[in-house]
Design an enzyme around this catalytic site. Structure first.
Site, PDB file in Angstrom:
ATOM      1  N   CYS A   1       7.324   0.035   7.112  1.00  0.00           N
ATOM      2  CA  CYS A   1       6.008  -0.503   7.471  1.00  0.00           C
ATOM      3  C   CYS A   1       6.078  -2.017   7.663  1.00  0.00           C
ATOM      4  CB  CYS A   1       5.011  -0.145   6.372  1.00  0.00           C
ATOM      5  SG  CYS A   1       3.395  -0.871   6.638  1.00  0.00           S
TER       6      CYS A   1
ATOM      7  N   CYS B   1       3.034  -3.937   6.327  1.00  0.00           N
ATOM      8  CA  CYS B   1       2.977  -4.101   4.869  1.00  0.00           C
ATOM      9  C   CYS B   1       3.986  -5.148   4.389  1.00  0.00           C
ATOM     10  CB  CYS B   1       3.309  -2.785   4.149  1.00  0.00           C
ATOM     11  SG  CYS B   1       2.624  -1.328   4.889  1.00  0.00           S
ATOM     12  N   ASP B   2       5.199  -5.086   4.920  1.00  0.00           N
ATOM     13  CA  ASP B   2       6.295  -5.887   4.343  1.00  0.00           C
ATOM     14  C   ASP B   2       6.769  -7.038   5.227  1.00  0.00           C
ATOM     15  OD1 ASP B   2       6.261  -4.082   2.252  1.00  0.00           O
ATOM     16  OD2 ASP B   2       7.708  -2.756   3.207  1.00  0.00           O
TER      17      ASP B   2
END
Ligand code: NAP
Length: 307
Positions: free
Chosen positions: A133, A136-137
Site C-alpha cells: 500500500c 499507507c507507507d
C-alpha cells in the site's frame, strides 16, 4: 445470540456503504460489519479520477465522505471480522470473531485481498521494506529508493504517487505492455526519477531485518540484476477472499462469487457485490451500482417474506 436484523452488509467499502444507504433509506434495519476501516480498497488508493461528478479526490478523502454519508443516516457499523456465513434457512447467520449475528438477508461486499508474489522473505519483510500500500507507507520513503511490481492501474498510480516522494522509483512489470490505462503510462514516462523495467520479475528479496536489495530477472534474456532499494511495493492485484462462505455459495473458477443481474447468489436472501463477485469491471462506481441493486432486491425479498 443477537437480535434479528433485516439486512447485514458484510464489508464497509463503497459497495457496502451504498447498500447500507439504500437499505436505510428504504426503512430496513441494516447494519454494516467491517473488519478494518470504512472505505475498503479506496483507502489505499492515492487519487480517484473516475468517480462521476468528482474530477479528482484522494482515496481516503472519498472513503471519509462515504462514511460520513452513512453516519448522517445513523447506519450502525460493527467492527468485527466475519468467520463464517451460513446462508440457508430463513434466518441467515453471520459468525464473527466477537459475536454471532442474524439477519433476514445478507449482502457480501468484502472486496478482494492483495495478491502476494510468494517468494522467499516477502512475508518476513512485510513492514520492514515490503508493502502492499503506497498510500499507507509511501511517506516513509522520502528521498529513498523504491521499486514497484505490477502493471495495472494500482501499480501505475502508486508509481506516480511515489515518484513525488522518493528519490528514485523502479517500476518492474512482467510484460512489455501495461494492463493499466495509457494516460497513466504517459504521465509516468514524463517523470525523470522513474525507471521502467519491463519483461522482468522479482526473483529474490535480500535483507534480514530490513529489505536491502532485490534481484530482477529479465524473462527474455534471463539476465539477472541486483538493485539496491529501501522499499518494495507489490501491486499485483487482488484476489477473492471467500473462506467465509465455506464452499456453500457458488463461485467461478477464479474464486469470485457468481451472482445474477440482481446480485443474488444461489441462495435466496444472499447477495454479493463489488470486487468479490464475478463482475466484468472492478471499479468504485460499479461496486456502488451493485450495492444499490442488491439493497433494492434485498428490500423486495424481505418484504415478500414479511407478508
Ligand atoms: P490488476 O489490474 O489485476 O493488475 C495486476 C497487475 O499485476 C498486472 O499488470 C499483472 O500482470 C501483474 N501481476 C499479477 N500477478 C503477478 C505476479 N505474480 N508477478 C508479477 N506481476 C503480476 O490489479 P490492480 O492494478 O490492483 O487493479 C485492480 C482493479 O482495480 C482493476 O480493474 C483496475 O482497473 C482497478 N483500479 C482502478 C483504478 C482507477 O480507476 N482509478 C485504480 C486502481 C485500480 P499482467 O498484466 O501481465 O497480467
Amino acid at each position: 445470540m443477537n437480535k434479528l436484523y433485516d439486512l447485514i452488509v458484510v464489508g464497509g467499502g463503497p459497495g457496502g456503504i451504498t447498500a447500507g444507504i439504500y437499505a436505510k433509506r428504504a426503512g430496513l434495519d441494516v447494519v454494516i460489519i467491517e473488519r478494518n476501516v470504512p472505505g475498503g480498497a479506496i483507502t489505499t488508493t492515492s487519487e480517484v479520477e473516475n468517480y462521476t461528478g468528482i474530477t479528482k479526490i484522494g482515496g481516503i478523502e472519498l472513503a471519509t465522505k462515504m462514511f460520513e454519508h452513512a453516519s448522517s443516516l445513523s447506519i450502525p457499523f460493527i467492527w468485527d471480522e466475519v468467520k463464517k456465513i451460513i446462508p440457508d434457512g430463513e434466518e441467515k447467520v453471520v459468525e464473527c470473531y466477537q459475536e454471532t449475528y442474524k439477519a433476514k438477508a445478507v449482502i457480501i461486499a468484502v472486496g478482494a485481498s492483495v495478491r502476494k508474489l510468494n517468494i522467499d522473505k516477502e512475508r518476513q519483510l512485510i513492514g520492514k521494506g515490503v508493502s502492499y500500500c503506497a498510500t499507507c507507507d509511501g511517506s516513509l520513503y522520502k528521498d529513498k529508493i523504491v521499486a514497484i511490481v505490477g502493471g495495472g492501474n494500482t501499480a501505475l498510480e502508486d508509481c506516480l504517487y511515489l515518484s513525488n516522494i522518493a528519490k528514485k522509483v523502479y517500476l518492474i512489470h512482467r510484460r512489455e505492455e501495461f494492463r493499466g490505462q495509457n494516460i497513466l503510462v504517459n504521465q509516468l514516462k514524463e517523470k525523470s526519477n522513474v525507471q521502467l523495467i519491463l519483461n522482468s520479475v522479482v526473483s529474490d528479496i535480500n535483507g534480514d531485518n530490513k529489505i536491502e536489495s532485490i534481484v530482477v530477472e529479465n524473462k527474455i534474456t534471463k539476465v539477472k540484476q541486483e538493485i539496491k532499494i529501501d522499499g518494495l511495493f507489490i501491486c499485483i492485484g487482488r484476489g477473492p477472499d471467500t473462506e467465509m462462505i465455506d464452499g456453500n455459495i457458488n463461485i467461478n473458477s477464479s474464486g469470485y462469487i457468481i451472482t445474477d443481474e440482481n446480485m443474488k447468489t444461489n441462495y435466496d436472501g444472499i447477495y454479493a457485490i463489488g470486487d468479490i463477485r464475478n463482475s466484468p469491471l472492478k471499479q468504485i462506481l460499479c461496486a456502488c451500482s451493485d450495492g444499490a441493486i442488491a439493497s433494492t432486491k434485498a428490500f423486495e425479498y424481505i418484504k415478500t417474506k414479511n407478508k
